[in-house]
Structure formats: C-alpha cells, structure tokens
Design a protein around this motif. Structure first.
Motif, short mmCIF file in Angstrom:
data_model
loop_
_atom_site.label_atom_id
_atom_site.label_comp_id
_atom_site.label_asym_id
_atom_site.label_seq_id
_atom_site.Cartn_x
_atom_site.Cartn_y
_atom_site.Cartn_z
N PRO A 108 10.79 -2.62 -11.20
CA PRO A 108 9.86 -3.33 -10.31
C PRO A 108 9.52 -2.56 -9.04
CG PRO A 108 12.04 -4.34 -10.23
CD PRO A 108 12.06 -3.35 -11.36
N ASP A 109 10.23 -1.45 -8.77
CA ASP A 109 9.95 -0.67 -7.57
C ASP A 109 8.98 0.49 -7.81
OD1 ASP A 109 11.68 -2.34 -6.27
OD2 ASP A 109 13.37 -0.96 -6.28
N VAL A 110 8.66 0.74 -9.08
CA VAL A 110 7.72 1.81 -9.43
C VAL A 110 6.72 1.24 -10.43
CG1 VAL A 110 7.42 4.12 -10.38
CG2 VAL A 110 9.51 3.56 -9.12
N SER A 111 5.44 1.38 -10.13
CA SER A 111 4.40 0.81 -10.98
C SER A 111 3.41 1.88 -11.41
CB SER A 111 3.67 -0.32 -10.25
OG SER A 111 4.56 -1.37 -9.91
N TYR A 112 2.66 1.56 -12.48
CA TYR A 112 1.74 2.53 -13.06
C TYR A 112 0.37 1.90 -13.29
CZ TYR A 112 6.16 4.87 -13.92
OH TYR A 112 7.40 5.45 -13.76
N ARG A 130 -1.35 7.08 -13.41
CA ARG A 130 -1.07 7.16 -11.98
C ARG A 130 0.16 6.29 -11.67
NH1 ARG A 130 -4.77 8.83 -8.35
NH2 ARG A 130 -6.55 8.43 -9.72
N ARG A 131 0.95 6.68 -10.68
CA ARG A 131 2.13 5.90 -10.30
C ARG A 131 2.13 5.64 -8.80
NH1 ARG A 131 7.91 8.16 -10.25
NH2 ARG A 131 7.95 6.98 -8.31
N ILE A 132 2.85 4.57 -8.43
CA ILE A 132 2.99 4.21 -7.02
C ILE A 132 4.38 3.65 -6.79
CG2 ILE A 132 2.14 1.83 -7.29
CD1 ILE A 132 0.71 2.17 -4.60
N ASP A 133 4.97 3.96 -5.65
CA ASP A 133 6.27 3.42 -5.25
C ASP A 133 6.04 2.22 -4.34
OD1 ASP A 133 7.71 5.39 -6.63
OD2 ASP A 133 7.55 6.78 -4.95
N CYS A 134 6.25 1.03 -4.90
CA CYS A 134 6.13 -0.23 -4.16
C CYS A 134 7.20 -1.18 -4.69
CB CYS A 134 4.76 -0.85 -4.36
SG CYS A 134 3.48 -0.27 -3.22
N PRO A 135 8.07 -1.70 -3.83
CA PRO A 135 9.16 -2.56 -4.32
C PRO A 135 8.69 -3.95 -4.73
CG PRO A 135 9.23 -2.40 -1.93
CD PRO A 135 8.17 -1.45 -2.39
N ASP A 136 9.43 -4.54 -5.65
CA ASP A 136 9.33 -5.96 -5.98
C ASP A 136 8.04 -6.37 -6.69
OD1 ASP A 136 11.84 -6.38 -4.75
OD2 ASP A 136 10.87 -6.54 -2.79
N ALA A 191 0.85 -1.19 0.00
CA ALA A 191 0.00 0.00 0.00
C ALA A 191 0.88 1.23 0.00
CB ALA A 191 -0.92 0.01 1.21
N ASN A 192 0.44 2.27 -0.69
CA ASN A 192 1.15 3.53 -0.66
C ASN A 192 0.26 4.62 -1.27
OD1 ASN A 192 3.21 5.27 -0.04
ND2 ASN A 192 4.79 4.19 -1.20
N THR A 193 0.67 5.85 -1.06
CA THR A 193 -0.02 6.98 -1.66
C THR A 193 0.43 7.14 -3.10
OG1 THR A 193 -0.15 8.05 0.50
CG2 THR A 193 -0.50 9.45 -1.43
N THR A 194 -0.51 7.34 -4.00
CA THR A 194 -0.17 7.46 -5.42
C THR A 194 0.09 8.92 -5.79
OG1 THR A 194 -2.46 7.76 -6.13
CG2 THR A 194 -1.67 5.50 -5.92
N GLY A 195 0.68 9.09 -6.96
CA GLY A 195 0.84 10.40 -7.56
C GLY A 195 0.54 10.28 -9.04
N LEU A 196 0.47 11.39 -9.74
CA LEU A 196 0.19 11.38 -11.16
C LEU A 196 1.47 11.52 -11.96
CD1 LEU A 196 -3.06 13.52 -11.64
CD2 LEU A 196 -2.83 11.03 -11.52
N LEU A 197 1.68 10.59 -12.89
CA LEU A 197 2.73 10.76 -13.89
C LEU A 197 2.25 11.75 -14.94
CD1 LEU A 197 5.43 9.72 -15.21
CD2 LEU A 197 4.00 8.07 -16.44
N SER A 198 0.97 11.68 -15.26
CA SER A 198 0.32 12.59 -16.20
C SER A 198 -1.15 12.63 -15.84
CB SER A 198 0.52 12.10 -17.64
OG SER A 198 -0.19 10.89 -17.85
N GLU A 199 -1.94 13.34 -16.63
CA GLU A 199 -3.37 13.40 -16.35
C GLU A 199 -4.05 12.05 -16.53
OE1 GLU A 199 -5.17 16.41 -18.68
OE2 GLU A 199 -4.26 18.09 -17.58
N THR A 200 -3.40 11.17 -17.28
CA THR A 200 -4.03 9.88 -17.59
C THR A 200 -3.31 8.68 -16.99
OG1 THR A 200 -2.78 9.85 -19.67
CG2 THR A 200 -5.03 10.73 -19.74
#
Length: 254
Positions: free
Chosen positions: A230-234, A194-200, A183-192
């Motif tokens: 693998p540590d950053v997903s979209y 979303r990204r999240i920092d989660c390892p593995d 679980a983590n707080t997401t952010g926007l890579l762009s308007e369309t």
C-alpha cells in the motif's frame, strides 16, 4: 489651524494602504486553498472538499449500500459524460455505479450508472497490465438526463509525460468514507509502467487519477493490479492506446 506634519500624514496613508492590502488578502484567501493544508510530497492525508476532489468518486457494487471497491474520475468530453478508471475495476459494468464527491455515506452530486465501457483488446483477451486503463460513459442512475461534467466539471487527459513528473493521486480506500490525497514525483518501473511512493493507498484506490498539472496522466492500476504494497503504487503509462480509448468514449458519450 497649524498644518499637519508631513511625516504624520505619510504614516497615516501607509497605515491605510496596509489595512487595505490586508483586507484584500483576506478576501482572496477565501477562494484559495490553505498552503499549510496541502501535505508535503510523499505524505498521504484526507483530501479536502474542492473542485478536484468533487470530480473524483467511488465505484460501488449496485448502490451506495453495496460497498465501494474502486475509484474513478470525470474527464472532459464534448458530451460531458465520461469517466476514467482502471480496466480491472470494470469487470461488472452492469452493476457498477459511480458517486463523484462521495463522502461519509453521502453522494452530493448524485449516483451515476455506467452506459458503456471502453477497454483495450489486450486487456479483454490477456488482462495485459500495460492496458489497465479504461474509460466509461455514465448517465444518472435515477433515469434523468443530466450530464456529469455539467455538475462537477472534468479533468483533461494528458499523455507523453516526463519520467519524473510530479502527480497528485486522489482515491478511496475501501475501508474509508472520504478520499485520500498524496502527491509525489514518479519514476518508471519499466517503459510501460510508472510508480509512485505514497503511503496507505490500499485496496479501493485502484482507478484513482494521477493528476499532472490538473490533467489525468494515469490511473492507479497496471503492475500487480496497482501494487501489493500500500506504500508503493503503479499506473500503466498513458500512451496511444489509452488515448484512442478516451477518444472512443468521448465520441460515443451522447
């Protein structure tokens, strides 16, 4: 007989109350997750067996011995037969099967074949990463008449989430035989996107649901097929097109 001192009686009553409260807490704790077992934000760990994990499963090529390559989740529909995943996970729907709650080589809730696939035209024509969200209908692979949502339940689908929504990702790396949770707080890579920092969260986690307050608010995919690190997903942002696909799948699920 001399009367019992009042303070001693109060002490014993307090002790009985404390024992009763302790007993109640022990009973309640049987049904509640252990807070210490939930990893902190941004930490990936093996997911325990619970109702949320049971609704998430691995996608296999042909059968359980064909190897799992993506993840999907059961979502709520009137006909109770719809799953959500990434569009790029459904290139071979005729040979793809779904095993909810898969763990250590076992499919405790059965194996389900795909009976219909719903992807956006821009995905079909151009493989637009902003449309890398799909829904599919399923039926028992053994020819039965069961409904998957009757077996494991289903997540609601949520759109219009805030940019910094906190989500829980549940998914199956191809090399693992149990799901991971982060679980983590997401952010926007762009308007369309979303990204999240989660390892593995490596290959195989494509299609993993992003759960916001228990509702599917995205699936792992989109930009770079979900990410080359693998540590950053979209995830493509769950918008009107995804909602329309969901409605189409729900209507055709019968």
């Amino acid at each position: 007989m001399l009367p019992r001192p009042a303070h001693r009686a109060r002490t014993r009553r307090a002790s009985r109350i404390l024992l009763a409260l302790a007993a109640m807490a022990a009973l309640v704790s049987v049904d509640l997750p252990d807070a210490a077992a939930v990893p902190p934000l941004g930490v990936t760990a093996e997911a325990g067996s619970d109702r949320a994990a049971d609704r998430v499963g691995a996608l296999f090529a042909g059968a359980l011995d064909g190897g799992h390559f993506c993840t999907a989740a059961v979502v709520h529909s009137d006909d109770r037969n719809v799953i959500a995943t990434a569009a790029h996970c459904l290139d071979d729907p005729d040979t793809t099967v779904f095993a909810p709650g898969y763990r250590d080589g076992e499919a405790p809730y059965g194996v389900w074949k795909l009976t219909g696939v719903h992807v956006a035209p821009d995905w079909t024509d151009e493989r637009d990463p902003d449309q890398d969200i799909a829904f599919a209908t399923v039926a028992p692979a053994d020819g039965g008449t069961g409904r998957i949502e009757d077996v494991v339940g289903g997540f609601p689908v949520a759109t219009e989430q805030p940019d910094d929504v906190t989500v829980t990702v549940l998914g199956y790396p191809a090399a693992d035989e149990a799901p991971l949770r982060c679980a983590n707080t997401t952010g926007l890579l762009s308007e369309t996107q979303r990204r999240i920092d989660c390892p593995d969260l490596s290959g195989g986690t494509s299609g993993s649901p992003w759960l916001a307050d228990g509702a599917v608010a995205g699936v792992l995919g989109g930009y770079e097929g979900g990410g080359t690190d693998p540590d950053v997903s979209y995830s493509a942002v769950m918008g009107d097109q995804a909602l329309e696909l969901y409605r189409e799948a729900a209507v055709s699920a019968g």
